[in-house]
Structures are given as C-alpha cells and as structure tokens.
Design an enzyme around this catalytic site. Sequence first.
Site, PDB file in Angstrom:
ATOM      1  N   CYS A  92      -0.606   4.600   2.697  1.00  0.00           N
ATOM      2  CA  CYS A  92      -0.387   4.538   4.361  1.00  0.00           C
ATOM      3  C   CYS A  92      -0.106   2.363   4.277  1.00  0.00           C
ATOM      4  O   CYS A  92       1.137   2.497   4.262  1.00  0.00           O
ATOM      5  CB  CYS A  92      -1.967   4.737   4.761  1.00  0.00           C
ATOM      6  SG  CYS A  92      -3.119   4.261   4.574  1.00  0.00           S
ATOM      7  N   SER A  93      -1.433   1.977   4.361  1.00  0.00           N
ATOM      8  CA  SER A  93      -0.650  -0.175   5.366  1.00  0.00           C
ATOM      9  C   SER A  93      -2.167  -0.378   4.829  1.00  0.00           C
ATOM     10  O   SER A  93      -2.180  -0.593   5.607  1.00  0.00           O
ATOM     11  CB  SER A  93       0.014   0.641   5.873  1.00  0.00           C
ATOM     12  OG  SER A  93      -1.421   0.979   7.343  1.00  0.00           O
ATOM     13  N   CYS A  94      -2.918   0.485   3.502  1.00  0.00           N
ATOM     14  CA  CYS A  94      -4.751  -0.688   3.954  1.00  0.00           C
ATOM     15  C   CYS A  94      -4.235  -1.685   3.317  1.00  0.00           C
ATOM     16  O   CYS A  94      -2.368  -2.514   2.924  1.00  0.00           O
ATOM     17  CB  CYS A  94      -4.927   0.203   2.330  1.00  0.00           C
ATOM     18  SG  CYS A  94      -5.284   1.438   2.658  1.00  0.00           S
ATOM     19  N   CYS A 112       0.644  -0.369   0.006  1.00  0.00           N
ATOM     20  CA  CYS A 112       0.145   0.135   0.377  1.00  0.00           C
ATOM     21  C   CYS A 112       0.470   1.156  -0.156  1.00  0.00           C
ATOM     22  O   CYS A 112       1.525   1.282   0.754  1.00  0.00           O
ATOM     23  CB  CYS A 112      -0.886   0.436   1.195  1.00  0.00           C
ATOM     24  SG  CYS A 112      -1.600   1.640   1.219  1.00  0.00           S
TER      25      CYS A 112
END
Lengths: 121, 202
Positions: B105-107, B102
């Site tokens: 961000c950090s999906c 991602c």
Amino acid sequence: MTQPDPRLCDLPPLPANHGDEPVFAAPWQAQLFAMTTALNEAGHFAWSEWAEQFGAELARTPQATGQCVSDHYFGCWLVAFESFVEQRGLAAAGQLSELQRRWDAAARATPHGEPIVLPAD
Amino acid sequence: MSDDHSHLDPIAVRVRALESLLVDKGYVKADALDALVDTYENRVGPRNGAQVVARAWVDPEYREWLQRDANAAIASLGFVGRQGEHMVVLENTADTHHLVVCTLCSCYPWPVLGLPPGWYKSAAYRSRAVIDPKGVLTDFGVSLPEGADIRVWDSTAEVRYMVLPMRPAGTEDMSEDALVELVTRDSMIGTGLALEPTGSAL
C-alpha cells in the site's frame, strides 16, 4: 545486448508531479485518514491488519483512466475501510447505508450555503 | 443549477456516514479527528527527517546510534508517533544506493517524513521501484556513479525504512542548521540525493 524485460512493457509511467503537493487532495480524504488512525490508536485493530485489507483493495482495483493517484488511493481506502468497520463489528449490517441515506436526505433538505446537519432519527 | 438546496456528492455522503457512526458510538472523538488532520497537514513533515540526517552528518556517535537503534536515536530528537514503530535507517555510500517502496500500500515512516507524496502511493511507483529501480531513478533525475549498486527495500506495517543520504561534498564548514536545508524528502526515500550547497547556503 540483453533483451528488454517483457514485464517492463506494461508498466505505467510515474505520475508527472514529483514536487510538493498537498497531503490530501480533498477534505474527505483527510477525514477518512483521521478516522482510521484514531481507531487504530484506540486499539480497535493493528495497523498491519488494516494494511493487508487496504493493500488487497488497491491490488484489486486499477486506477481508472483520468483518475488522479490521490482519488484512486483514497477511493480504495474508503471501500476497504467501510468493509473493515463492518467486519470488526463497529457497524451493524445495514447501518452505514441507512446513515448514507439520512445524510443525503439532510443535504437535500438544507438550503444552499447552510451547514448540513443530521437530524435526530 | 436551478434548485436551491445543498448537495453532498456520493463520496462525501459515505465519509459523513462513517464519521457520524464512529463519533455517535464513541469510538472516536470529533475534535481528535480535527487534531489528527492538523498534525499531519501542518506539523509533521520531512523537515523532521532532515534534522535526523543533518545530526547524523555532523555527529559520528549519533550516526552510529541511528544505525544500531533508529527508534531511540530518532525519538531523542522528539520525533515519536504512530507508523514509526520499528524504524530502520539505510545509509547510502558511494557504492550502494538505497531505494524505499511499499509494494502493498504505502507504509511510510510518518514521524520523520510526514505522509507520503502522491507518487509514492501510485501503482506505477509501487511496481516499477521493484522491477526497474534504475529507470525510476532516471525518471527522478538521479544518476548514480557507474557500477553503484541499487538496493530496494519494501516497507511493511512492521518495518519502516528511511534513507540516510550521502553528505554532499563541499559542506564541511556548514552548520547543522544549514545542512538541514540540503536534505530533501526524496533523498530520504532514495528517489533523490541531498542538494548541493549553493553560494547563499554557505
């Protein structure tokens, strides 16, 4: 031989730890995560709106030398979340800083080892 | 330290301020926050995804369902929840290896993999996975067959990817439960392969 991609020169190495690690590095990170998720679940915002704001904060703030990934990541999360709750009208202007002042005062008034509670204002 | 009163570091003060505000106004409940932390620290993790993968390895109909409608196929095993709203499963083959990142961000697909590991959240991974996926795989100790194609997928808040790793050779006689043990978290992100069976696992 192809030329090395110049963009690769500036890339930082991956964090050394590829193995298992705690999901949260500190309790405050877990609390922050839970607050954000609970507000989203209660319908106060769409996750994509939050992801955009958080992603922008991550992009704006580079990881400091010596700072671990988790502290940088959740530090950005905290900054983004504070402005998010104010933008969404969940906190009035100045309300968070007033609460921070009261929590700090409460800690100083609490003997070491006893739970810190916020007195009624 | 000589003084005998308590200290909250600046970050703890900020988080407590947020929590007391949101709880006092009734936006969130304190016990609901505790339950969420418990769920994600202890109850949801990559073992869920490993069960999905093992089922797909042994059941061709399930595998086909997973490709066609990942959400329904995953939910049928009891794994539902936030951040898995639109799941897409990417099947690795001898020719094609999928890698998930991602960049924003950090999906990440929480219901099947839990919360992401630190490296997945790092700026290094988020940038390098796109620019130099082969180098990232090398860092993770993964070497692919000569000529294999690497495809990088950028997760978003709307679409979450999970990799279906290749079933290792020599596992034809293993039970579904035993196969679950071969499926690592990294193999479902694409930064690893499923484990080879050992003597004791057979």
